[in-house]
Write a protein that holds these residues in place. Structure first.
Motif, PDB file in Angstrom:
ATOM      1  N   ASP A 138      55.191 -22.122  52.839  1.00  0.00           N
ATOM      2  CA  ASP A 138      56.059 -23.293  52.845  1.00  0.00           C
ATOM      3  C   ASP A 138      57.023 -23.231  51.675  1.00  0.00           C
ATOM      4  N   ASN A 139      58.077 -24.033  51.760  1.00  0.00           N
ATOM      5  CA  ASN A 139      59.053 -24.125  50.683  1.00  0.00           C
ATOM      6  C   ASN A 139      58.566 -25.128  49.648  1.00  0.00           C
ATOM      7  N   LEU A 141      58.685 -26.639  45.966  1.00  0.00           N
ATOM      8  CA  LEU A 141      59.687 -26.701  44.908  1.00  0.00           C
ATOM      9  C   LEU A 141      59.197 -27.510  43.716  1.00  0.00           C
ATOM     10  N   SER A 188      61.398 -22.527  42.536  1.00  0.00           N
ATOM     11  CA  SER A 188      60.422 -22.339  43.592  1.00  0.00           C
ATOM     12  C   SER A 188      59.008 -22.231  43.028  1.00  0.00           C
ATOM     13  N   THR A 190      56.578 -21.466  44.924  1.00  0.00           N
ATOM     14  CA  THR A 190      56.042 -20.288  45.609  1.00  0.00           C
ATOM     15  C   THR A 190      56.199 -19.063  44.731  1.00  0.00           C
ATOM     16  N   PHE A 211      61.175 -18.419  55.436  1.00  0.00           N
ATOM     17  CA  PHE A 211      61.177 -18.831  54.038  1.00  0.00           C
ATOM     18  C   PHE A 211      60.817 -17.686  53.092  1.00  0.00           C
ATOM     19  N   THR A 212      59.672 -17.023  53.319  1.00  0.00           N
ATOM     20  CA  THR A 212      59.249 -15.966  52.403  1.00  0.00           C
ATOM     21  C   THR A 212      60.240 -14.804  52.394  1.00  0.00           C
ATOM     22  N   HIS A 214      63.240 -15.015  51.892  1.00  0.00           N
ATOM     23  CA  HIS A 214      64.237 -15.261  50.842  1.00  0.00           C
ATOM     24  C   HIS A 214      63.680 -14.990  49.447  1.00  0.00           C
TER      25      HIS A 214
END
Length: 363
Positions: A138-139, A141, A188, A190, A211-212, A214
């Protein structure tokens, strides 16, 4: 001692409604049934690991409301380590809504408590000494005002050096941090978790998605397995992986950009193409199970990642783990359950035996 996977990401209570397109009265659309179930890529992966008998710690945030109560109780019943599942006061649990008319599905999400995860929470979660990190899908932040880049007050025992951590990595490069290109977007979390895994010498599993993809994965070391769909691989390389030769060509090109111990291409809904940089092997679900699943969905279910990493940590056999994950993905949608049903290991093994498949060899 069982190997443990750390999963970080969003948790949602999801409401799904079936709404026939013809059931419209002026501005009102009427459906005929609805259901509630857990949602979120991290939540689904953790539930899968727990129900299949794996060891899993889930870092996620839920609210102190009725939906949070239900999710917390369900995660406990799935035997997930909830030490890092936090209840946030005066904040709503993340909520998802999906409306399906038989042709299309419209989805809406409110992140709620998921927005309160911090760097400190990630530092604390690594105190469980995971053997593998499932890179957040997931994104996630960093929110404004989050200065929690240090270990939280509950992690005073989390002060061991890298030398004291058991590492299963081949020829790991010296640790360095990686960063996203400078933009006006929030930092991020992540990527913070990825850097924390590299700092600790913890292997990672990555599902390469919108997402990943990026993330600066070309700079990341310690990726044990990277899972990518055939469609995504074609989009990245321009090579359609429709044959063994074309799949190998696409993977060879992709592996020049992202280093991993194993590359796993999801082909359709029942096959995994496994490549280690030199050799390949095709792991396919037994045809009888593919046939009896009676489903037309052409992709792998989200339970694939949880099943694959859990079985790999248990057996250290990547081909077996992928074949097992193929079966779990198929059975998630089989007649024995419903869309949101994640089968447990006993149910899977019982069904495989009925189909004449050995649960140990999967043949």
């Amino acid at each position: 001692m069982r190997k443990k996977v750390l999963i970080i990401g969003d948790s949602y209570m999801n409401m799904q409604m079936d709404i026939p397109a013809s059931s419209r009265s002026y501005e009102t659309i009427y459906g005929d049934k609805y259901s509630y179930h857990t949602d979120g890529l991290a939540a689904i992966s953790a539930i899968t690991v727990g129900k299949l008998g794996g060891e899993c710690a889930l870092l996620s945030h839920i609210g102190d409301d009725a939906n949070g109560d239900k999710l917390y109780d369900y995660y406990k019943r799935c035997l997930i380590d909830t030490a890092y599942l936090k209840r946030i006061k005066n904040v709503q649990t993340g909520l998802g809504f999906a409306a399906t008319d038989g042709l299309r599905s419209h989805k809406y999400y409110v992140k709620g408590a998921n927005l309160t995860i911090t760097k400190g929470d990630i530092d604390e979660a690594f105190g469980c000494f995971p053997d593998l990190l499932l890179v957040p899908q997931d994104n996630l932040l960093v929110m404004a005002g989050d200065n929690s880049g240090v270990v939280s007050e509950h992690t005073e025992n989390d002060t061991v050096s890298r030398a004291n951590v058991s590492v299963d990595v081949e020829e790991r490069a010296s640790y360095k941090t990686v960063s996203m290109p400078i933009t006006s977007r929030p930092e991020s979390l992540t990527l913070y978790a990825v850097n924390k895994a590299m700092e600790r010498g913890v292997n990672m599993a990555v599902e390469y998605n919108e997402f990943t993809g990026h993330l600066p994965l070309s700079e990341v070391t310690g990726i044990k397995m990277l899972v990518i769909s055939d469609e995504m691989l074609q989009r990245l390389t321009g090579i359609a992986p429709t044959t063994i030769e074309k799949t190998l060509s696409a993977l060879f090109a992709f592996s020049k950009k992202v280093a991993a111990r194993y590359y796993i291409v999801q082909q359709g809904n029942d096959t995994s193409f496994v490549y280690d940089g030199k050799y390949f092997e095709i792991a396919q679900a037994p045809s009888v199970i593919t046939h009896l699943s009676h489903q037309t969905y052409t992709h792998m279910h989200n339970t694939y990642m949880g099943a694959m990493v859990s079985e790999y940590l248990n057996t250290k056999d990547i081909v077996h783990a992928c074949q097992f994950a193929n079966i779990v993905s198929l059975m998630t949608r089989a007649p024995m359950g419903i869309f949101n049903h994640v089968p447990n290991r006993a149910e899977l093994e019982a069904f495989m035996k009925e189909c004449g498949v050995d649960p140990v060899t999967l043949k």
